[in-house]
Design a protein around this motif. Structure first.
Motif, PDB file in Angstrom:
ATOM      1  N   PHE A 140       2.498   5.746 -19.740  1.00 20.48           N
ATOM      2  CA  PHE A 140       3.644   6.071 -18.894  1.00 20.48           C
ATOM      3  C   PHE A 140       3.247   6.880 -17.656  1.00 20.48           C
ATOM      4  N   HIS A 141       1.964   7.054 -17.436  1.00 25.10           N
ATOM      5  CA  HIS A 141       1.498   7.884 -16.326  1.00 25.10           C
ATOM      6  C   HIS A 141       0.933   7.034 -15.188  1.00 25.10           C
ATOM      7  N   PHE A 142       1.261   7.435 -13.963  1.00 25.62           N
ATOM      8  CA  PHE A 142       0.813   6.709 -12.780  1.00 25.62           C
ATOM      9  C   PHE A 142      -0.699   6.522 -12.776  1.00 25.62           C
ATOM     10  N   SER A 143      -1.423   7.614 -13.055  1.00 26.36           N
ATOM     11  CA  SER A 143      -2.881   7.587 -12.936  1.00 26.36           C
ATOM     12  C   SER A 143      -3.505   6.605 -13.915  1.00 26.36           C
ATOM     13  N   TRP A 144      -2.979   6.550 -15.131  1.00 26.79           N
ATOM     14  CA  TRP A 144      -3.512   5.630 -16.135  1.00 26.79           C
ATOM     15  C   TRP A 144      -3.272   4.194 -15.714  1.00 26.79           C
ATOM     16  N   LEU A 145      -2.073   3.897 -15.263  1.00 23.61           N
ATOM     17  CA  LEU A 145      -1.746   2.534 -14.839  1.00 23.61           C
ATOM     18  C   LEU A 145      -2.594   2.112 -13.642  1.00 23.61           C
ATOM     19  N   LYS A 146      -2.797   3.039 -12.713  1.00 26.21           N
ATOM     20  CA  LYS A 146      -3.625   2.733 -11.556  1.00 26.21           C
ATOM     21  C   LYS A 146      -5.065   2.466 -11.977  1.00 26.21           C
ATOM     22  N   SER A 147      -5.557   3.230 -12.946  1.00 21.87           N
ATOM     23  CA  SER A 147      -6.937   3.055 -13.414  1.00 21.87           C
ATOM     24  C   SER A 147      -7.140   1.701 -14.094  1.00 21.87           C
ATOM     25  N   LYS A 148      -6.047   1.091 -14.555  1.00 22.47           N
ATOM     26  CA  LYS A 148      -6.119  -0.225 -15.197  1.00 22.47           C
ATOM     27  C   LYS A 148      -5.862  -1.358 -14.210  1.00 22.47           C
ATOM     28  N   GLY A 149      -5.760  -1.022 -12.932  1.00 23.49           N
ATOM     29  CA  GLY A 149      -5.650  -2.053 -11.910  1.00 23.49           C
ATOM     30  C   GLY A 149      -4.266  -2.307 -11.367  1.00 23.49           C
ATOM     31  N   LEU A 150      -3.274  -1.510 -11.777  1.00 23.12           N
ATOM     32  CA  LEU A 150      -1.923  -1.735 -11.267  1.00 23.12           C
ATOM     33  C   LEU A 150      -1.832  -1.290  -9.814  1.00 23.12           C
ATOM     34  N   LYS A 151      -1.285  -2.157  -8.976  1.00 24.02           N
ATOM     35  CA  LYS A 151      -1.049  -1.815  -7.584  1.00 24.02           C
ATOM     36  C   LYS A 151       0.244  -1.023  -7.498  1.00 24.02           C
ATOM     37  N   LEU A 152       0.157   0.208  -7.047  1.00 19.56           N
ATOM     38  CA  LEU A 152       1.307   1.088  -7.018  1.00 19.56           C
ATOM     39  C   LEU A 152       2.191   0.825  -5.812  1.00 19.56           C
ATOM     40  N   ASP A 153       3.495   0.781  -6.042  1.00 17.71           N
ATOM     41  CA  ASP A 153       4.470   0.697  -4.965  1.00 17.71           C
ATOM     42  C   ASP A 153       5.660   1.563  -5.343  1.00 17.71           C
ATOM     43  N   PHE A 154       6.759   1.458  -4.594  1.00 16.06           N
ATOM     44  CA  PHE A 154       7.896   2.351  -4.825  1.00 16.06           C
ATOM     45  C   PHE A 154       8.487   2.198  -6.223  1.00 16.06           C
ATOM     46  N   LYS A 155       8.338   1.028  -6.831  1.00 12.92           N
ATOM     47  CA  LYS A 155       8.910   0.803  -8.159  1.00 12.92           C
ATOM     48  C   LYS A 155       8.334   1.750  -9.210  1.00 12.92           C
ATOM     49  N   ILE A 156       7.141   2.293  -8.943  1.00 15.69           N
ATOM     50  CA  ILE A 156       6.506   3.192  -9.912  1.00 15.69           C
ATOM     51  C   ILE A 156       7.326   4.466 -10.109  1.00 15.69           C
ATOM     52  N   THR A 157       8.237   4.764  -9.159  1.00 20.28           N
ATOM     53  CA  THR A 157       9.081   5.952  -9.300  1.00 20.28           C
ATOM     54  C   THR A 157       9.987   5.849 -10.529  1.00 20.28           C
ATOM     55  N   LYS A 158      10.151   4.638 -11.092  1.00 19.75           N
ATOM     56  CA  LYS A 158      10.940   4.490 -12.318  1.00 19.75           C
ATOM     57  C   LYS A 158      10.314   5.251 -13.485  1.00 19.75           C
ATOM     58  N   LEU A 159       9.037   5.584 -13.368  1.00 17.90           N
ATOM     59  CA  LEU A 159       8.342   6.291 -14.435  1.00 17.90           C
ATOM     60  C   LEU A 159       8.221   7.791 -14.162  1.00 17.90           C
ATOM     61  N   THR A 160       9.070   8.301 -13.293  1.00 16.97           N
ATOM     62  CA  THR A 160       8.981   9.718 -12.952  1.00 16.97           C
ATOM     63  C   THR A 160       9.170  10.609 -14.174  1.00 16.97           C
TER      64      THR A 160
END
Length: 270
Positions: A140-160
């Motif tokens: 559920f963390h931005f950094s973990w998802l990014k480390s797995k290759g997820l391209k971050l955009d505004f939708k990631i704010t849903k996981l605040t």
């Protein structure tokens, strides 16, 4: 118990296993799990048996034979088997954050239903999420998802994780406060009052149709899109068809035009 969590599934044991792990680490423990199983093979029952000691109350496995897409019927059967006056609905491909149930209980209010959303993951990340990633809440963390290759955009704010920001986003989001089957909750009495889910609805909008009739009943809805968090695991949608969408849209249009509250073919007909 405080709430019955109704989870839909159909032959998706690996995804359901991850979802159940998510519910096994909830901060709130006074709830029951009701599996609304639309005709899965015995593998699903075998999976549920492995979780038999993970929750305060026994898992209720509500199953009927596979007869095509019959989600409305199995949901209504699950409602009838539930033991709480408050119901939380989600899908067997949505992993809940550890405060998911607690948030729904905190925000419940007579005269309302809660409308939540999800953060959708691509297939590669859906597959690599491990048990430990769920228990530790890394997924559920931005950094973990990014480390797995997820391209971050505004939708990631849903996981605040920021409660003030979540409240602000719930307030300003233009997304409709509809009934979303993957993340909505309400009082059982309200759902029974509109005769539950519509058996005439196939894949495509059947959850929102229920919400529209709840509005016709006089209910309002609360947006918890940025507060009650779950991540959606990717999968195919084999039941989608233009014919079903056209039929479902016609039903919804009629109900909205005529302010229909209680449909003829629902939970009372079981």
């Amino acid at each position: 118990m405080k709430v019955s969590v109704i989870i839909t599934t159909y032959n998706a044991e690996e995804w359901l296993r991850k979802v159940l792990i998510g519910f096994s680490v909830q901060s709130e423990i006074d709830f029951e799990i009701v599996i609304a199983d639309d005709g899965s093979s015995p593998k699903t029952k075998e999976l549920l048996d492995t979780f038999s000691t993970k929750f305060k109350y026994p898992i209720l496995h509500v199953w009927h034979e596979d007869d095509g897409f019959q989600k409305s019927k199995i949901l209504n059967k699950a409602i009838l088997q539930s033991n709480s006056d408050y119901l939380l609905f989600t899908d067997g491909d949505c992993i809940p954050r550890k405060d998911f149930i607690a948030l729904h209980l905190k925000e419940r209010e007579k005269g309302y239903f809660l409308s939540g959303g999800y953060f959708k993951l691509p297939m590669n990340i859906s597959e690599l999420i491990s048990d430990e990633d769920i228990v530790s809440q890394k997924c559920f963390h931005f950094s973990w998802l990014k480390s797995k290759g997820l391209k971050l955009d505004f939708k990631i704010t849903k996981l605040t994780h920021n409660k003030i920001f979540a409240m602000f986003m719930n307030w300003i989001t233009p997304t409709k406060r509809s009934w979303n089957g993957h993340n909505s909750s309400g009082y059982k009495s309200d759902i029974l009052a509109v005769n539950g889910f519509n058996h005439d609805m196939k894949y495509g909008g059947l959850d929102r149709e229920l919400g529209e009739r709840l509005f016709n009943l006089g209910l309002l809805s609360k947006q918890v899109r940025y507060s009650a968090i779950c991540i959606h695991l990717d999968h195919a949608r084999g039941y989608a068809s233009a014919e079903n969408w056209a039929n479902n849209n016609a039903i919804r249009s009629y109900n909205q035009k005529h302010k229909v509250i209680k449909i003829d073919n629902g939970i009372e007909q079981l």
